[in-house]
Design a protein around this motif. Structure first.
Motif, PDB file in Angstrom:
ATOM      1  N   ASN A  35       0.791  -1.233   0.000  1.00  0.00           N
ATOM      2  CA  ASN A  35       0.000   0.000   0.000  1.00  0.00           C
ATOM      3  C   ASN A  35       0.823   1.282   0.000  1.00  0.00           C
ATOM      4  O   ASN A  35       0.262   2.368   0.062  1.00  0.00           O
ATOM      5  CB  ASN A  35      -0.941   0.001   1.216  1.00  0.00           C
ATOM      6  CG  ASN A  35      -1.980  -1.096   1.095  1.00  0.00           C
ATOM      7  OD1 ASN A  35      -2.390  -1.425  -0.008  1.00  0.00           O
ATOM      8  ND2 ASN A  35      -2.366  -1.683   2.215  1.00  0.00           N
ATOM      9  N   CYS A  36       2.137   1.176   0.001  1.00  0.00           N
ATOM     10  CA  CYS A  36       2.977   2.374   0.028  1.00  0.00           C
ATOM     11  C   CYS A  36       3.728   2.503  -1.292  1.00  0.00           C
ATOM     12  O   CYS A  36       4.370   1.549  -1.740  1.00  0.00           O
ATOM     13  CB  CYS A  36       3.978   2.288   1.186  1.00  0.00           C
ATOM     14  SG  CYS A  36       3.167   2.330   2.784  1.00  0.00           S
ATOM     15  N   ASN A  37       3.630   3.671  -1.902  1.00  0.00           N
ATOM     16  CA  ASN A  37       4.253   3.858  -3.219  1.00  0.00           C
ATOM     17  C   ASN A  37       5.561   4.643  -3.174  1.00  0.00           C
ATOM     18  O   ASN A  37       6.499   4.312  -3.880  1.00  0.00           O
ATOM     19  CB  ASN A  37       3.278   4.582  -4.158  1.00  0.00           C
ATOM     20  CG  ASN A  37       2.191   3.651  -4.596  1.00  0.00           C
ATOM     21  OD1 ASN A  37       2.454   2.479  -4.854  1.00  0.00           O
ATOM     22  ND2 ASN A  37       0.970   4.145  -4.646  1.00  0.00           N
ATOM     23  N   ARG A  38       5.560   5.702  -2.359  1.00  0.00           N
ATOM     24  CA  ARG A  38       6.772   6.531  -2.261  1.00  0.00           C
ATOM     25  C   ARG A  38       7.455   6.193  -0.943  1.00  0.00           C
ATOM     26  O   ARG A  38       6.883   6.398   0.129  1.00  0.00           O
ATOM     27  CB  ARG A  38       6.417   8.018  -2.276  1.00  0.00           C
ATOM     28  CG  ARG A  38       5.918   8.531  -3.627  1.00  0.00           C
ATOM     29  CD  ARG A  38       5.659  10.025  -3.535  1.00  0.00           C
ATOM     30  NE  ARG A  38       6.832  10.740  -3.061  1.00  0.00           N
ATOM     31  CZ  ARG A  38       7.838  11.138  -3.833  1.00  0.00           C
ATOM     32  NH1 ARG A  38       7.820  10.907  -5.119  1.00  0.00           N
ATOM     33  NH2 ARG A  38       8.876  11.763  -3.300  1.00  0.00           N
ATOM     34  N   ASP A 104       5.214   7.906   1.747  1.00  0.00           N
ATOM     35  CA  ASP A 104       4.163   7.096   2.386  1.00  0.00           C
ATOM     36  C   ASP A 104       4.767   6.222   3.483  1.00  0.00           C
ATOM     37  O   ASP A 104       4.077   5.795   4.405  1.00  0.00           O
ATOM     38  CB  ASP A 104       3.515   6.149   1.365  1.00  0.00           C
ATOM     39  CG  ASP A 104       2.994   6.890   0.152  1.00  0.00           C
ATOM     40  OD1 ASP A 104       2.425   7.979   0.335  1.00  0.00           O
ATOM     41  OD2 ASP A 104       3.184   6.383  -0.976  1.00  0.00           O
ATOM     42  N   ASN A 126       3.909  11.614   4.708  1.00  0.00           N
ATOM     43  CA  ASN A 126       2.553  12.067   4.374  1.00  0.00           C
ATOM     44  C   ASN A 126       1.591  11.740   5.506  1.00  0.00           C
ATOM     45  O   ASN A 126       1.776  10.743   6.218  1.00  0.00           O
ATOM     46  CB  ASN A 126       2.055  11.340   3.116  1.00  0.00           C
ATOM     47  CG  ASN A 126       2.794  11.785   1.871  1.00  0.00           C
ATOM     48  OD1 ASN A 126       3.120  12.959   1.736  1.00  0.00           O
ATOM     49  ND2 ASN A 126       3.052  10.848   0.964  1.00  0.00           N
ATOM     50  N   GLY A 129       0.735   8.221   6.515  1.00  0.00           N
ATOM     51  CA  GLY A 129       1.906   7.404   6.170  1.00  0.00           C
ATOM     52  C   GLY A 129       2.552   6.778   7.407  1.00  0.00           C
ATOM     53  O   GLY A 129       2.098   6.992   8.543  1.00  0.00           O
ATOM     54  N   LYS A 169       2.119   5.085  12.664  1.00  0.00           N
ATOM     55  CA  LYS A 169       1.341   5.746  11.599  1.00  0.00           C
ATOM     56  C   LYS A 169       1.113   7.207  11.947  1.00  0.00           C
ATOM     57  O   LYS A 169       0.809   7.531  13.090  1.00  0.00           O
ATOM     58  CB  LYS A 169      -0.004   5.033  11.439  1.00  0.00           C
ATOM     59  CG  LYS A 169      -0.884   5.610  10.376  1.00  0.00           C
ATOM     60  CD  LYS A 169      -2.123   4.767  10.171  1.00  0.00           C
ATOM     61  CE  LYS A 169      -2.920   5.357   9.006  1.00  0.00           C
ATOM     62  NZ  LYS A 169      -4.045   4.556   8.641  1.00  0.00           N
TER      63      LYS A 169
END
Ligand SMILES: C[S@@+](CC[C@H](N)C(=O)[O-])C[C@H]1O[C@@H](n2cnc3c(N)ncnc32)[C@H](O)[C@@H]1O
Length: 170
Positions: A35-38, A104, A126, A129, A169
Motif C-alpha cells: 500500500n505504500c508507493n513513495r 508514504d 505524508n 503514512g 502511523k
C-alpha cells in the motif's frame, strides 16, 4: 583461507541474517508494502531489503535511499534514487538534501542509533503514512517512539540475530 574469501564469508553471513529478518517482516507486514508507493530508506546500505522486496514482486513508484557514502551503498541499484548526506557539514539541512516531496513510508532498518536527525523524520511522512524501525535487540533502547504518531505494530524478527521492530502511523 585468503583474506578475500574470509571477507566474503563474513559479508555473506551478515546478508543472510538480514534476509532472515526481511522474510519475517514481510510475513508480518506484507500489506504495508503493497500500500505504500513513495518510500524512503534511511541508512539504506546495500539495499538488500529492496532487492528482497523486488524479488518477491513488491513494486514501488519511487524509492529514495539516504546514506553517508558511496562506499556504504556499493554497488548502487539503478531503481533507487540515492542521496548522500554529511551531518557534520556546517549548513546541513535534511529537507534541502531530500527535496520537497514527502513519503508514504520511511524505513530505518538497523540505523536509528546512527542518525542525529531522527526527530525530523515525521516531517518527511505524508498524513496517514508510516515509519518502520528495526534494530538488533541489544540496541532496542535506541528505538524512537514518536509521540505524534500512533503505534500500529511491534515485535521481534530474525533467527541468527533478533531485531525489535516498531511500526507507527502519522
Ligand atoms: C547496519 S547498516 C544497515 C544497512 C541496511 N539498512 C540494512 O539493514 O542492511 C547501517 C547503515 O547506516 C548508514 N549510516 C550511518 N550513519 C548514517 C547517517 N547519519 N545517515 C544515514 N545513514 C547512515 C551506514 O553507512 C550503513 O549503510
Amino acid at each position: 583461507m585468503t583474506e578475500n574469501s574470509f571477507f566474503n564469508d563474513v559479508y555473506g553471513s551478515w546478508k543472510d541474517k538480514q534476509i532472515e529478518k526481511y522474510e519475517e517482516l514481510v510475513l508480518e507486514l506484507g500489506e504495508l508494502f503493497n500500500n505504500c508507493n513513495r518510500v524512503l530508506d534511511v541508512g539504506i546500505g546495500k539495499a538488500w531489503f529492496w532487492d528482497y522486496l523486488k524479488e518477491n514482486s513488491y513494486e514501488f513508484d519511487f524509492i529514495k535511499g539516504i546514506d553517508v557514502s558511496r562506499e556504504a551503498t556499493d554497488s548502487e541499484k539503478d531503481y533507487i534514487d540515492y542521496v548522500y548526506i554529511d551531518e557534520d557539514e556546517k549548513n546541513f539541512n535534511l529537507r534541502d538534501d531530500i527535496g520537497e516531496d514527502n513519503f508514504d513510508l520511511v524505513i530505518v532498518f538497523d540505523s536509528i542509533h546512527l542518525i542525529g536527525y531522527s526527530d525530523e523524520l515525521p516531517s518527511l511522512i505524508n498524513e496517514g503514512g508510516f515509519i518502520l524501525q528495526s534494530i538488533p535487540l541489544k540496541f532496542k533502547d535506541s528505538l524512537k517512539r514518536y509521540p505524534c504518531m500512533k503505534i500500529v505494530d511491534e515485535g521481534n524478527i530474525g533467527v541468527s540475530e533478533i531485531d525489535r521492530y516498531l511500526l507507527q502511523k502519522k
